[in-house]
Scaffold this active site. Structure first.
Site, mmCIF file in Angstrom:
data_model
loop_
_atom_site.group_PDB
_atom_site.id
_atom_site.type_symbol
_atom_site.label_atom_id
_atom_site.label_comp_id
_atom_site.label_asym_id
_atom_site.label_seq_id
_atom_site.Cartn_x
_atom_site.Cartn_y
_atom_site.Cartn_z
ATOM 1 N N ARG A 170 2.695 1.836 12.274
ATOM 2 C CA ARG A 170 1.265 2.038 12.461
ATOM 3 C C ARG A 170 0.938 1.889 13.942
ATOM 4 O O ARG A 170 1.672 1.255 14.696
ATOM 5 C CB ARG A 170 0.459 1.022 11.651
ATOM 6 C CG ARG A 170 0.723 1.037 10.148
ATOM 7 C CD ARG A 170 -0.052 -0.077 9.469
ATOM 8 N NE ARG A 170 0.112 -0.082 8.021
ATOM 9 C CZ ARG A 170 1.027 -0.801 7.381
ATOM 10 N NH1 ARG A 170 1.855 -1.577 8.077
ATOM 11 N NH2 ARG A 170 1.123 -0.757 6.065
ATOM 12 N N LYS A 194 0.467 -5.626 8.606
ATOM 13 C CA LYS A 194 -0.783 -6.101 8.013
ATOM 14 C C LYS A 194 -0.593 -7.486 7.413
ATOM 15 O O LYS A 194 0.441 -7.784 6.826
ATOM 16 C CB LYS A 194 -1.244 -5.128 6.932
ATOM 17 C CG LYS A 194 -1.783 -3.803 7.479
ATOM 18 C CD LYS A 194 -2.349 -2.945 6.367
ATOM 19 C CE LYS A 194 -2.990 -1.683 6.916
ATOM 20 N NZ LYS A 194 -3.550 -0.840 5.846
ATOM 21 N N HIS A 259 -1.426 8.574 12.837
ATOM 22 C CA HIS A 259 -1.183 8.428 11.400
ATOM 23 C C HIS A 259 -0.503 9.676 10.832
ATOM 24 O O HIS A 259 0.277 9.583 9.883
ATOM 25 C CB HIS A 259 -2.492 8.149 10.665
ATOM 26 C CG HIS A 259 -2.329 7.169 9.546
ATOM 27 N ND1 HIS A 259 -1.894 5.862 9.744
ATOM 28 C CD2 HIS A 259 -2.509 7.294 8.209
ATOM 29 C CE1 HIS A 259 -1.827 5.244 8.580
ATOM 30 N NE2 HIS A 259 -2.190 6.081 7.632
ATOM 31 N N ARG A 262 3.066 9.160 11.376
ATOM 32 C CA ARG A 262 3.577 8.212 10.371
ATOM 33 C C ARG A 262 3.812 8.933 9.042
ATOM 34 O O ARG A 262 4.847 8.747 8.384
ATOM 35 C CB ARG A 262 2.577 7.069 10.203
ATOM 36 C CG ARG A 262 2.894 6.045 9.102
ATOM 37 C CD ARG A 262 1.907 4.893 9.219
ATOM 38 N NE ARG A 262 1.800 4.088 8.015
ATOM 39 C CZ ARG A 262 2.606 3.066 7.727
ATOM 40 N NH1 ARG A 262 3.592 2.752 8.549
ATOM 41 N NH2 ARG A 262 2.429 2.362 6.625
ATOM 42 N N HIS A 285 4.638 -1.099 3.236
ATOM 43 C CA HIS A 285 3.647 -1.079 2.164
ATOM 44 C C HIS A 285 3.818 -2.303 1.272
ATOM 45 O O HIS A 285 4.938 -2.636 0.878
ATOM 46 C CB HIS A 285 3.800 0.184 1.302
ATOM 47 C CG HIS A 285 3.294 1.422 1.973
ATOM 48 N ND1 HIS A 285 3.647 2.694 1.577
ATOM 49 C CD2 HIS A 285 2.451 1.589 3.031
ATOM 50 C CE1 HIS A 285 3.045 3.578 2.358
ATOM 51 N NE2 HIS A 285 2.326 2.934 3.236
ATOM 52 N N TYR A 294 3.172 9.946 -1.226
ATOM 53 C CA TYR A 294 4.066 10.888 -0.558
ATOM 54 C C TYR A 294 4.829 11.747 -1.556
ATOM 55 O O TYR A 294 5.491 12.707 -1.170
ATOM 56 C CB TYR A 294 5.047 10.138 0.343
ATOM 57 C CG TYR A 294 4.340 9.452 1.491
ATOM 58 C CD1 TYR A 294 3.852 10.179 2.566
ATOM 59 C CD2 TYR A 294 4.112 8.080 1.469
ATOM 60 C CE1 TYR A 294 3.176 9.557 3.602
ATOM 61 C CE2 TYR A 294 3.439 7.451 2.506
ATOM 62 C CZ TYR A 294 2.974 8.198 3.562
ATOM 63 O OH TYR A 294 2.302 7.586 4.577
#
Length: 311
Positions: A170, A194, A259, A262, A285, A294
């Site tokens: 990211r 995150k 993004h 990514r 994730h 995806y």
């Protein structure tokens, strides 16, 4: 979230030092009781390790709502909320309206739990049901154009593009990289993702060569990896400019974003037969269901994959 980036010190009326957080609301047009509630709500988000960008997103939209609707929280009705949404966002995209409703729902749910109000004045059926979007990624032709154009970039910028495409990080993960986070020999980087979760990502041999060359020309001793022209830490805005300008240089018909790079990394892995679990680990994730988007590739992509693996 690194220390020293979210608060400052001031002196209160009694002459004592107090901490003022950047994400707090202090606007005098908002009733003190409402300000207390919203700042307590933002504090819970801060303690949950939400990014400063997320905190600022909540702060800006809640401040706007509480200024436009100056009632006490306990007096705010469903009509007030839907009226505000229709006035300010009635002509906006459904995704924008849904986003504002999400912010308000989260805030009012907190207020109900804490006893500021008795009922949440936001109805779940106000949110539009939207189809899950297919990630916007570069197809093979676009990717070739981007890689070709990237070869003409300054070393640091070319490295940034290659790092995105070969690691899938990211944008905030990239700008927060430190020099000692990267192991060129092993072609791995230690990422703070995150929720302050750590993970290791991998990058290409080309990326490793660019990293070695960049380390030889960057100022020595600075702990940050990516620096701007003045020797300071590169910002996310600066990276957005680099990527967007590259898209224009490559002749793309749509805007190129970090993004999208990514998404392109993840899509390439899927096209080559990578397992969703592996892709999920690489992308950082927390939930495999996030990675399943995806798998929603266009039919022509699926047909090409079938021909590749099944003949």
């Amino acid at each position: 979230m690194r220390p020293g980036k979210s608060n400052t010190t001031a002196i209160n009326r009694e002459g004592n030092p107090v901490t003022i957080h950047e994400w707090e609301i202090h606007h005098e047009a908002i009733h003190p009781t409402n300000r207390e509630a919203v700042n307590q709500f933002l504090l819970t988000k801060y303690l949950a390790n939400r990014s400063l960008l997320t905190l600022d997103h909540y702060r800006r939209h809640l401040q706007k709502f509480l200024i436009d609707c100056p009632k006490l929280l306990v007096e705010i009705t469903a009509d007030d909320v839907i009226g505000w949404i229709q006035i300010h966002y009635g002509d906006k995209k459904e995704t924008t309206r849904n986003n504002r409703l999400t912010v308000l729902t989260s805030f009012f749910a907190f207020c109900a739990d804490e006893g500021y109000i008795q009922h949440v004045p936001v109805k779940p059926w106000w949110r539009a049901k939207l189809p899950k979007p297919v990630p916007r990624y570069l197809d093979e032709t676009e990717l070739a154009k981007v890689r070709l154009a990237a070869e003409t970039l300054w070393l640091r910028n070319r490295l940034i593009i290659e790092f995105f495409l070969s690691s899938g990080v990211r944008i905030f993960e990239l700008v927060n990289l430190r020099n000692d986070d990267v192991d060129v020999a092993q072609r791995t980087a230690r990422i703070i993702g995150k929720g302050k979760k750590f993970r290791w990502v991998h990058f290409s041999e080309t990326c490793a060569l660019l990293l070695e060359a960049y380390r030889n020309i960057r100022p020595q001793g600075d702990p940050e990896l990516f620096l701007n022209a003045t020797g300071k830490k590169l910002t996310t805005r600066g990276v957005h400019y680099i990527v967007s300008d590259l898209g224009k240089q490559a002749g793309l018909t749509r805007n190129l974003s970090p993004h999208a790079l990514r998404h392109s990394f993840a899509t390439q892995l899927l096209n080559k037969g990578a397992d969703l679990g592996f892709i999920s680990e690489e992308l950082g994730h927390g939930n495999l269901n996030t990675t399943r988007i995806y798998a929603n590739l266009p039919k022509e992509e699926l047909a090409a994959m079938y021909d590749r693996y099944m003949g």
